[in-house]
Motif scaffolding. Structure first.
Motif, PDB file in Angstrom:
ATOM      1  N   LEU A 183       0.833  -1.197   0.000  1.00 21.87           N
ATOM      2  CA  LEU A 183       0.000   0.000   0.000  1.00 21.87           C
ATOM      3  C   LEU A 183       0.871   1.251   0.000  1.00 21.87           C
ATOM      4  CD1 LEU A 183      -2.768   1.406   0.346  1.00 21.87           C
ATOM      5  CD2 LEU A 183      -2.459   1.156   2.828  1.00 21.87           C
ATOM      6  N   ARG A 184       0.675   2.122  -0.994  1.00 19.45           N
ATOM      7  CA  ARG A 184       1.384   3.394  -1.161  1.00 19.45           C
ATOM      8  C   ARG A 184       2.890   3.229  -1.360  1.00 19.45           C
ATOM      9  NH1 ARG A 184      -2.401   5.447   2.917  1.00 19.45           N
ATOM     10  NH2 ARG A 184      -0.811   5.338   4.527  1.00 19.45           N
ATOM     11  N   ALA A 185       3.314   2.049  -1.742  1.00 10.47           N
ATOM     12  CA  ALA A 185       4.740   1.859  -2.016  1.00 10.47           C
ATOM     13  C   ALA A 185       5.155   2.726  -3.199  1.00 10.47           C
ATOM     14  CB  ALA A 185       5.032   0.388  -2.311  1.00 10.47           C
ATOM     15  N   LEU A 186       6.275   3.435  -3.063  1.00  5.58           N
ATOM     16  CA  LEU A 186       6.788   4.342  -4.104  1.00  5.58           C
ATOM     17  C   LEU A 186       5.706   5.318  -4.570  1.00  5.58           C
ATOM     18  CD1 LEU A 186       8.969   1.900  -6.275  1.00  5.58           C
ATOM     19  CD2 LEU A 186       9.774   3.609  -4.649  1.00  5.58           C
ATOM     20  N   LEU A 187       4.923   5.786  -3.637  1.00 11.59           N
ATOM     21  CA  LEU A 187       3.771   6.646  -3.938  1.00 11.59           C
ATOM     22  C   LEU A 187       4.141   7.858  -4.783  1.00 11.59           C
ATOM     23  CD1 LEU A 187       0.695   7.321  -3.154  1.00 11.59           C
ATOM     24  CD2 LEU A 187       1.707   8.828  -1.436  1.00 11.59           C
ATOM     25  N   ASN A 188       5.232   8.545  -4.426  1.00  9.17           N
ATOM     26  CA  ASN A 188       5.584   9.811  -5.084  1.00  9.17           C
ATOM     27  C   ASN A 188       6.739   9.693  -6.066  1.00  9.17           C
ATOM     28  OD1 ASN A 188       3.722  11.557  -3.548  1.00  9.17           O
ATOM     29  ND2 ASN A 188       4.973  10.948  -1.799  1.00  9.17           N
ATOM     30  N   SER A 189       7.188   8.493  -6.304  1.00  9.83           N
ATOM     31  CA  SER A 189       8.356   8.316  -7.163  1.00  9.83           C
ATOM     32  C   SER A 189       8.039   8.612  -8.620  1.00  9.83           C
ATOM     33  CB  SER A 189       8.879   6.881  -7.043  1.00  9.83           C
ATOM     34  OG  SER A 189       9.942   6.662  -7.954  1.00  9.83           O
ATOM     35  N   THR A 190       8.943   9.365  -9.257  1.00 12.76           N
ATOM     36  CA  THR A 190       8.855   9.593 -10.702  1.00 12.76           C
ATOM     37  C   THR A 190      10.154   9.183 -11.392  1.00 12.76           C
ATOM     38  OG1 THR A 190       9.625  11.885 -10.445  1.00 12.76           O
ATOM     39  CG2 THR A 190       7.235  11.507 -10.439  1.00 12.76           C
ATOM     40  N   GLY A 191      11.087   8.631 -10.623  1.00 15.45           N
ATOM     41  CA  GLY A 191      12.353   8.171 -11.184  1.00 15.45           C
ATOM     42  C   GLY A 191      12.230   6.773 -11.758  1.00 15.45           C
ATOM     43  N   SER A 192      13.372   6.177 -12.051  1.00 13.34           N
ATOM     44  CA  SER A 192      13.393   4.854 -12.674  1.00 13.34           C
ATOM     45  C   SER A 192      14.210   3.869 -11.847  1.00 13.34           C
ATOM     46  CB  SER A 192      13.986   4.949 -14.085  1.00 13.34           C
ATOM     47  OG  SER A 192      13.182   5.753 -14.922  1.00 13.34           O
ATOM     48  N   ASN A 193      13.904   2.591 -12.053  1.00 13.39           N
ATOM     49  CA  ASN A 193      14.666   1.495 -11.453  1.00 13.39           C
ATOM     50  C   ASN A 193      14.687   1.556  -9.926  1.00 13.39           C
ATOM     51  OD1 ASN A 193      15.457   0.559 -14.100  1.00 13.39           O
ATOM     52  ND2 ASN A 193      16.911   2.258 -14.143  1.00 13.39           N
ATOM     53  N   ASN A 194      13.589   2.016  -9.344  1.00  9.16           N
ATOM     54  CA  ASN A 194      13.439   2.011  -7.894  1.00  9.16           C
ATOM     55  C   ASN A 194      12.660   0.771  -7.458  1.00  9.16           C
ATOM     56  OD1 ASN A 194      14.563   4.711  -7.135  1.00  9.16           O
ATOM     57  ND2 ASN A 194      12.937   5.422  -8.490  1.00  9.16           N
ATOM     58  N   ILE A 195      12.932   0.321  -6.236  1.00  8.86           N
ATOM     59  CA  ILE A 195      12.219  -0.824  -5.665  1.00  8.86           C
ATOM     60  C   ILE A 195      11.702  -0.437  -4.287  1.00  8.86           C
ATOM     61  CG2 ILE A 195      12.414  -3.192  -4.813  1.00  8.86           C
ATOM     62  CD1 ILE A 195      14.591  -3.654  -6.897  1.00  8.86           C
TER      63      ILE A 195
END
Length: 307
Positions: free
Chosen positions: A106-118
């Protein structure tokens, strides 16, 4: 194509092998091999291929991104990138152009706009924004806005273990430092190879604020200075730049120098003991000679002054 629900696959003309289940699922689609299950899932998708969206509004704004998988309400809702996987409500909800991300929870990487994140876990990586290459594992391991290539794992700092130390090499392989003979060859005594550490210059320092906001006092060595003394005592990053000091090797070399000094002290102690014994022996002989001389002296005679 298979469409189940009002206006599902409404605009599809040329796309093949699509499956849409739910109100307006794949509404704008003209591409192929997409699967949408949920109200307005993949609603705006046009040319993106091989996407899977399960949940209301999942991948709703995806238009051209391909090979994405979203499971959960609003998962990957804003996505236009490719090769993303989001499992959990609001997972990667604000991702736009980022690709190759994986969010589970739930809400994992909610605000991320980058790449190759976990992000793995509830609110995992929730503070990550534009950075890429981050790993956040564990519930509420939130990360820091803008950071890149950083790994955070819940409970690692507070966990107590009495097993082996974990090391990481420049290609991100994690493992332990094996010491068993079965892993080694070209084994030979260190001898004088350890003498170079005597030229090392220990320092006190603090890490820069961006690396350690707490500015904890530290004790150690400067890798660039160590490299000048012995290049084999430093590690390098993936760019070939000097990164750290092999303190485990320094410790082994210190042990070798200590043992050499210890053997020298032992030898000196033996010499001192031998010299002490010799001095005692000589003193005893001198005493015997002195005793004999004393015994051989004539007895003192009395002289009568009246004669």
């Amino acid at each position: 194509n298979t469409a189940t629900g009002s206006q599902a696959l409404y605009s599809n003309i040329t796309g093949n092998h699509n499956t849409a289940n739910g109100y307006s699922a794949l509404y704008s689609n003209t591409a192929s091999n997409n699967t949408a299950a949920g109200s307005e899932a993949l609603f705006f998708n046009t040319t993106g291929n091989s996407n899977t969206a399960n949940g209301a509004f999942a991948l709703i704004f995806n238009k051209t991104g391909s090979n994405n998988t979203a499971t959960g309400s609003q998962a990957l809702q804003s996505n236009t990138g490719s090769n993303n996987t989001a499992t959990g409500s609001l997972a990667l909800v604000h991702n736009t152009t980022g690709s190759g991300n994986t969010a589970m929870g739930l809400r994992a990487l909610l605000n991320s706009t980058g790449s190759n994140n976990i992000g793995l876990g509830f609110n995992a990586g929730i503070n990550l924004t534009t950075g890429s290459g981050n790993v956040c594992i564990g519930s509420s391991v939130s990360g820091v806005a803008g950071e890149s290539n950083t790994t955070r794992i819940r409970n690692v700092y507070s966990s107590v273990a009495s097993a082996q130390v974990v090391y990481v090499n420049s290609d991100d392989k994690i493992g332990t430092l094996a010491s068993s003979r079965r892993f080694k060859d070209e084994i030979k005594p260190m001898n004088k190879a350890s003498q170079t550490i005597l030229a090392l210059k220990p320092v006190t320092f603090r890490y820069k604020p961006e690396f350690d906001p707490g500015r904890t006092p530290m004790f150690g060595l400067v890798a660039e200075e160590v490299e000048k003394v012995n290049p084999d005592l430093v590690t390098r990053n993936d760019k070939g730049e000097v990164e750290s000091v092999r303190y485990d090797a320094v410790n082994a070399m210190l042990l070798n120098e200590f043992l050499k000094e210890h053997r020298q002290v032992q030898e000196q102690q033996k010499q001192i003991e031998n010299l002490t014994a010799l001095v005692k022996e000589q003193a005893a002989k001198i005493q015997k000679v002195s005793d004999k001389v004393e015994m051989s002296r004539p007895a003192p005679q009395m002289v009568d002054n009246d004669q």
